[in-house]
Every structure is written in C-alpha cells, then in structure tokens.
Design a protein around this motif. Structure first.
Motif, PDB file in Angstrom:
ATOM      1  N   GLU A  51      -3.131  -9.041  -1.597  1.00  0.00           N
ATOM      2  CA  GLU A  51      -2.231  -7.889  -1.696  1.00  0.00           C
ATOM      3  C   GLU A  51      -0.862  -8.274  -1.170  1.00  0.00           C
ATOM      4  O   GLU A  51      -0.770  -8.936  -0.143  1.00  0.00           O
ATOM      5  N   ASP A  62       3.306  -1.374 -10.647  1.00  0.00           N
ATOM      6  CA  ASP A  62       2.294  -2.240 -10.026  1.00  0.00           C
ATOM      7  C   ASP A  62       2.169  -3.537 -10.804  1.00  0.00           C
ATOM      8  O   ASP A  62       2.231  -3.527 -12.030  1.00  0.00           O
ATOM      9  N   ARG A  74       2.451  -4.221  -4.867  1.00  0.00           N
ATOM     10  CA  ARG A  74       2.830  -2.805  -4.964  1.00  0.00           C
ATOM     11  C   ARG A  74       3.981  -2.525  -4.023  1.00  0.00           C
ATOM     12  O   ARG A  74       4.079  -3.157  -2.969  1.00  0.00           O
ATOM     13  N   ARG A  75       4.800  -1.531  -4.391  1.00  0.00           N
ATOM     14  CA  ARG A  75       5.929  -1.143  -3.538  1.00  0.00           C
ATOM     15  C   ARG A  75       5.401  -0.664  -2.177  1.00  0.00           C
ATOM     16  O   ARG A  75       5.861  -0.989  -1.150  1.00  0.00           O
ATOM     17  N   VAL A 117       8.723  -4.178  -9.228  1.00  0.00           N
ATOM     18  CA  VAL A 117       7.992  -3.595  -8.094  1.00  0.00           C
ATOM     19  C   VAL A 117       8.881  -2.572  -7.375  1.00  0.00           C
ATOM     20  O   VAL A 117       8.430  -1.496  -6.983  1.00  0.00           O
ATOM     21  N   SER A 163       3.074  -6.380  -0.455  1.00  0.00           N
ATOM     22  CA  SER A 163       3.999  -5.245  -0.577  1.00  0.00           C
ATOM     23  C   SER A 163       5.344  -5.829  -1.010  1.00  0.00           C
ATOM     24  O   SER A 163       5.518  -7.057  -1.018  1.00  0.00           O
ATOM     25  N   ARG A 204       2.137  -0.604 -15.289  1.00  0.00           N
ATOM     26  CA  ARG A 204       1.779  -1.861 -14.620  1.00  0.00           C
ATOM     27  C   ARG A 204       2.125  -3.086 -15.485  1.00  0.00           C
ATOM     28  O   ARG A 204       2.255  -2.982 -16.707  1.00  0.00           O
ATOM     29  N   ARG A 264      -2.409  -8.394  -6.052  1.00  0.00           N
ATOM     30  CA  ARG A 264      -1.803  -7.114  -6.424  1.00  0.00           C
ATOM     31  C   ARG A 264      -0.492  -6.956  -5.678  1.00  0.00           C
ATOM     32  O   ARG A 264      -0.464  -7.127  -4.464  1.00  0.00           O
TER      33      ARG A 264
END
Ligand code: ATP
Ligand code: IP8
Length: 264
Positions: free
Chosen positions: A195, A236, A263-264, A231, A197, A169, A261
């Motif tokens: 969040e 992360d 994330r993929r 990412v 993506s 991360r 956050r």
C-alpha cells in the motif's frame, strides 16, 4: 463524480520480450485477451507500452529530445510503424477473443508541448466508449509544439485520461509484483510495498530506479511521476504482475490480488 471507467495499462515488459528487439510476448498477449474477455468489464480503456518495439528505436534515433536533424524523420516514422505493428497484433488477438477493441493512434490526435500533453481530442474516444467499444491506445511518437516531435509514454496517456474522464481506477500490469523499495531485479532482498499513500509515493520518487531494458520514458520512476497526478485527483492505482495468470482478470473484477495499491 467518479464513474466506473477503468484504465488498464499493459506494460511493454508484459506484451513484449523487453530485452529482445521487436519481439512480442504472444503467449502473454493471448492470455491477457482471455482474461479481459472473461472479466467482461466496461467501460474500459486499454493502453499498452512500447517494450522492445518502441524503446530501442526511439533510443537509436534519439526521438525523445526532439527534432535536431532532418534525417531523424525516418526514425520517427520507423518508431511509429513498430508501435503500429505491435498494436495491430494486440488488436487482432483481442478481436479473435471477442473483445470489441478499437485502435486509436495517439500521434494522430495528441499534441504535446515539451513532452507534456497539450491537445487531446477526446471526442472520438468518448463516442467509442458510448457504443461499448474498448479503445486501445499505446505509447507513441507524437508531434510537439516546441520540440518538433517526441515520445509520449502510455503511462502519461493513462494518467491524463483517468483525470480528464474521471476514471475510478488505473490498473497497471508490469513484469514484477508491484512497487518495491528498490528494483527487485537488481536487489534480491527488495521488499514489495502493498500500500502507498500519496505522501509515501512522493517520498519514494527519487529513491526508485528506472528500467534495466532500453526505456526512453523513465522506467518505474517515470511511471510513478505520471501516476502521482492521477492519485492527487483521487484515482486509485493498482500495480500488479501482468505476467502471472489471472492477475489482470482478478484486478478487473475487483478480487484481491498481490500488488501495490496507491491511494490518496
Ligand atoms: P513500458 O514502458 O515498455 O510499457 P513497463 O511499463 O512494462 O514498460 P517498466 O517501465 O519496464 O515497465 O518498469 C518495470 C520495471 O521497473 C521492472 O522490470 C523493474 O525491474 C523496474 N523497477 C525499477 N525500480 C523498481 C521498483 N522500485 N519497484 C518495482 N520495479 C522497479
Ligand atoms: O512504453 C513509450 O511508451 P511506454 C512508447 O508506455 C515508445 O513508456 C514509442 C517508446
């Protein structure tokens, strides 16, 4: 396989007063040292930004776009010297807090090509990690194959190292609570995005702003572009407010903290 390695980027907006040239945020640096010591997390690599040390000088001497005039050599060296001073202050504070920090000057072992990292000698850094030292790098001036020299952001170093070393991360501390749908310093009704993506991130790039303070590496937009690559590799990212006590501590030990956050 992904290892436990964490890359912690302490933004220039946290470790310096970004709008006051050559002014460190001593209070924040000391508190961050306490938090890093308390978290006792390893393996860890720390990278810090330029803030009011690197950016105003890089801008004044027009370092990012490369060597155009020999007189710029002094500005190139002055910008580096400012970063060395900020780095020494951070290293000294970390050592006083019993953090086994070790300074790595990016300009002495990284070469870029048109601003992108081409050569990065990882060996010494890995040897430092093997004996549980905490390497501390920073955004710096660098020699560039095509431009002569340029500026390399701590964000690019963070993403590059995370990918090359298979980090788990990246944690980034900045001076606002995370990524918003627009610059929270310009738009009081901007909303924090908890969040994101990879797809969301791609959509957001282009909409978000730079930085209100002098910033030659693209501010928040530059940061998002660099992070995209990490990412994509499954790393992360957590962006938190590094000016709020205990956020970096909580992020390091994996406790819930307000932020964004990715994330993929
Ligand atoms: P440095 O490059 O000196 O290390 P840093 O990494 O601490 O700096 P900046 O590049 O200054 O941070 O980026 C943080 C700034 O980005 C915030 O102060 C904020 O005003 C600005 N910003 C612009 N757009 C956004 C956005 N959509 N969400 C969050 N912050 C944003
Ligand atoms: O603050 C830039 O690094 P960043 C460093 O991480 C200089 O973007 C020297 C301006």
């Amino acid at each position: 396989m992904r290892n436990r390695l964490t890359i912690l980027k302490l933004g220039g907006s946290v470790v310096t007063e970004k709008n006051k040239p050559l002014t460190p945020n001593i209070k924040a640096i000391k508190r961050l040292a306490e938090e890093i010591h308390k978290a006792d997390f390893k393996p860890l690599i720390v990278i810090h930004g330029g803030g009011s040390y690197g950016h105003p000088l890089a801008k004044k001497h027009n370092i990012s776009s490369g060597l155009k005039d020999y007189s710029q050599r002094f500005g190139f060296s002055e910008t580096h010297e400012a970063m060395v001073n900020l780095n020494s202050l951070i290293i000294r504070t970390f050592l006083e807090h019993e953090i086994p920090a070790f300074s790595f000057a990016p300009s002495s072992f990284i070469i870029t090509e048109k601003g992108r990292i081409r050569i990065f000698n990882l060996k010494t850094l890995m040897m430092a990690l093997e004996i549980d030292l905490i390497p501390v790098l920073y955004g710096d001036v660098v020699f560039d194959n095509k431009l002569g020299f340029t500026i390399l952001s701590g964000d690019q170093i963070a993403a590059f190292l995370a990918v090359e070393l298979g980090a788990r991360r990246i944690i980034m501390g900045i001076d606002v609570d995370g990524v918003y749908d627009s610059d929270p310093k310009r738009n009081p009704s901007a909303q924090l995005i908890p969040e994101l993506s990879l797809r969301d991130l791609e959509k957001l790039i282009g909409k978000i702003g730079g930085s209100q303070a002098p910033d030659v590496t693209g501010g928040m937009m530059g940061k998002m572009l660099e992070l995209k690559a990490a990412v994509k590799h499954g790393i992360d990212v957590l962006i938190v407010n590094g000016l709020l006590p205990d956020n970096i501590y909580k992020a390091l030990i994996g406790e819930k903290v307000v932020g964004t956050r990715i994330r993929r």
